[in-house]
Scaffold this motif. Structure first.
Motif, mmCIF file in Angstrom:
data_model
loop_
_atom_site.group_PDB
_atom_site.id
_atom_site.type_symbol
_atom_site.label_atom_id
_atom_site.label_comp_id
_atom_site.label_asym_id
_atom_site.label_seq_id
_atom_site.Cartn_x
_atom_site.Cartn_y
_atom_site.Cartn_z
ATOM 1 N N GLU A 113 0.801 -1.209 -0.012
ATOM 2 C CA GLU A 113 0.185 0.126 -0.017
ATOM 3 C C GLU A 113 0.790 1.222 0.031
ATOM 4 O O GLU A 113 0.516 2.267 -0.668
ATOM 5 N N ARG A 114 1.818 1.164 0.809
ATOM 6 C CA ARG A 114 2.948 2.586 0.884
ATOM 7 C C ARG A 114 3.483 2.565 -0.499
ATOM 8 O O ARG A 114 3.609 3.690 -1.072
ATOM 9 N N THR A 115 3.695 1.619 -1.331
ATOM 10 C CA THR A 115 4.519 1.605 -2.663
ATOM 11 C C THR A 115 3.605 1.987 -3.527
ATOM 12 O O THR A 115 4.032 3.007 -4.194
ATOM 13 N N ALA A 116 2.399 1.624 -3.595
ATOM 14 C CA ALA A 116 1.448 2.069 -4.388
ATOM 15 C C ALA A 116 0.958 3.474 -4.369
ATOM 16 O O ALA A 116 0.780 4.213 -5.255
ATOM 17 N N GLN A 117 1.051 3.829 -2.971
ATOM 18 C CA GLN A 117 0.875 5.262 -2.837
ATOM 19 C C GLN A 117 2.091 6.241 -3.116
ATOM 20 O O GLN A 117 1.593 7.320 -3.755
ATOM 21 N N GLU A 118 3.081 5.594 -3.055
ATOM 22 C CA GLU A 118 4.129 6.629 -3.217
ATOM 23 C C GLU A 118 4.426 6.583 -4.785
ATOM 24 O O GLU A 118 4.500 7.885 -5.284
ATOM 25 N N VAL A 119 4.097 5.698 -5.653
ATOM 26 C CA VAL A 119 4.014 5.668 -7.254
ATOM 27 C C VAL A 119 2.735 6.691 -7.559
ATOM 28 O O VAL A 119 3.024 7.505 -8.291
ATOM 29 N N ALA A 120 1.812 6.439 -6.833
ATOM 30 C CA ALA A 120 0.682 7.363 -7.299
ATOM 31 C C ALA A 120 0.820 8.847 -6.983
ATOM 32 O O ALA A 120 0.827 9.731 -7.877
ATOM 33 N N GLU A 121 1.728 9.199 -5.764
ATOM 34 C CA GLU A 121 1.957 10.504 -5.639
ATOM 35 C C GLU A 121 3.096 10.772 -6.492
ATOM 36 O O GLU A 121 3.106 12.044 -7.168
ATOM 37 N N GLN A 122 4.147 10.042 -6.982
ATOM 38 C CA GLN A 122 5.153 10.399 -7.868
ATOM 39 C C GLN A 122 4.378 10.686 -9.107
ATOM 40 O O GLN A 122 4.814 11.737 -9.979
ATOM 41 N N GLU A 123 3.396 10.026 -9.579
ATOM 42 C CA GLU A 123 2.911 10.335 -10.900
ATOM 43 C C GLU A 123 2.120 11.559 -10.856
ATOM 44 O O GLU A 123 2.127 12.274 -12.016
ATOM 45 N N GLN A 124 1.477 11.865 -9.800
ATOM 46 C CA GLN A 124 0.732 13.218 -9.810
ATOM 47 C C GLN A 124 1.876 14.178 -9.804
ATOM 48 O O GLN A 124 1.657 15.317 -10.510
ATOM 49 N N LEU A 125 3.023 14.007 -9.169
ATOM 50 C CA LEU A 125 3.921 15.018 -9.195
ATOM 51 C C LEU A 125 4.652 15.254 -10.655
ATOM 52 O O LEU A 125 4.806 16.323 -11.103
ATOM 53 N N ASP A 126 4.801 14.305 -11.381
ATOM 54 C CA ASP A 126 4.997 14.035 -12.692
ATOM 55 C C ASP A 126 4.392 14.717 -13.491
ATOM 56 O O ASP A 126 4.496 15.530 -14.623
ATOM 57 N N GLU A 127 2.894 14.665 -13.269
ATOM 58 C CA GLU A 127 2.005 15.277 -14.139
ATOM 59 C C GLU A 127 2.135 16.861 -13.890
ATOM 60 O O GLU A 127 1.827 17.452 -14.980
ATOM 61 N N ILE A 128 2.204 16.975 -12.807
ATOM 62 C CA ILE A 128 2.093 18.623 -12.348
ATOM 63 C C ILE A 128 3.458 19.113 -13.029
ATOM 64 O O ILE A 128 3.395 20.262 -13.592
ATOM 65 N N ALA A 129 4.480 18.480 -12.817
ATOM 66 C CA ALA A 129 5.730 18.932 -13.464
ATOM 67 C C ALA A 129 5.672 19.154 -14.945
ATOM 68 O O ALA A 129 6.018 19.942 -15.714
ATOM 69 N N GLY A 130 4.891 18.147 -15.502
ATOM 70 C CA GLY A 130 4.705 18.000 -17.087
ATOM 71 C C GLY A 130 3.810 19.226 -17.526
ATOM 72 O O GLY A 130 4.238 19.947 -18.537
ATOM 73 N N ARG A 131 2.923 19.572 -16.842
ATOM 74 C CA ARG A 131 2.062 20.689 -16.977
ATOM 75 C C ARG A 131 2.795 21.975 -16.879
ATOM 76 O O ARG A 131 2.627 22.802 -17.665
ATOM 77 N N ALA A 132 3.500 22.004 -15.759
ATOM 78 C CA ALA A 132 4.393 23.148 -15.582
ATOM 79 C C ALA A 132 5.350 23.417 -16.760
ATOM 80 O O ALA A 132 5.545 24.758 -17.299
ATOM 81 N N HIS A 133 5.813 22.343 -17.316
ATOM 82 C CA HIS A 133 6.884 22.627 -18.388
ATOM 83 C C HIS A 133 6.132 22.860 -19.607
ATOM 84 O O HIS A 133 6.711 23.601 -20.491
ATOM 85 N N ALA A 134 4.902 22.442 -19.718
ATOM 86 C CA ALA A 134 3.883 22.817 -21.224
ATOM 87 C C ALA A 134 3.822 24.126 -20.923
ATOM 88 O O ALA A 134 3.568 24.627 -22.325
ATOM 89 N N LEU A 135 3.573 24.757 -20.061
ATOM 90 C CA LEU A 135 3.050 26.140 -19.888
ATOM 91 C C LEU A 135 4.302 26.966 -20.383
ATOM 92 O O LEU A 135 4.204 28.176 -20.524
ATOM 93 N N LYS A 136 5.618 26.674 -20.113
ATOM 94 C CA LYS A 136 6.694 27.557 -20.366
ATOM 95 C C LYS A 136 6.876 27.766 -21.568
ATOM 96 O O LYS A 136 6.872 27.538 -22.843
#
Length: 136
Positions: A113-136
């Motif tokens: 469960e912790r690993t799955a939660q960490e993966v989900a959080e990392q995916e969210q962070l990657d998505e946020i980073a991708g959006r931020a990079h796309a806005l530049k």
């Protein structure tokens, strides 16, 4: 999940119960041995008082004979309890092993469960980073 938690609680209760039973048996053995030692002292004291140590002697004190019989019974009872003690120890060890298995399963599931939660959080962070990079 709740079922396993309940099962772990049950197994912990069983381990505690087995420990308590083993403690009671050990306590009884110690008490029987203490009482047998006291009777030994009383027998020796009576033999010294009368001056006769030969159990077969016609004037051997009746009190010493009776105390020796009680002492022997206590020692036999303590010996019989040793068998129960071994069984109780084996049962305790089995209960501990069962508890460990369930606790390990629970720990493994929690780690997943912790690993799955960490993966989900990392995916969210990657998505946020991708959006931020796309806005530049």
């Amino acid at each position: 999940m709740k079922t396993r938690e309940s099962l772990i609680r049950l197994k912990r209760f069983q381990v505690d119960d087995k420990r308590r039973q083993l403690g009671q048996i050990e306590s009884m053995i110690a008490e029987f041995n203490r009482m047998a030692d006291e009777l030994d002292d009383q027998i020796k004291s009576e033999q010294e008082r009368v001056g006769i140590t030969d159990v077969g002697h016609f004037a051997y004190p009746t009190f010493a004979k009776a105390a020796a019989t009680r002492r022997d019974n206590l020692k036999n009872s303590a010996h019989e309890l040793h068998d129960q003690q071994e069984r109780a120890r084996d049962e305790l060890n089995e209960a501990i092993e069962e508890l460990k298995k369930f606790e390990q399963l629970e720990e493994r599931d929690q780690q997943r469960e912790r690993t799955a939660q960490e993966v989900a959080e990392q995916e969210q962070l990657d998505e946020i980073a991708g959006r931020a990079h796309a806005l530049k």
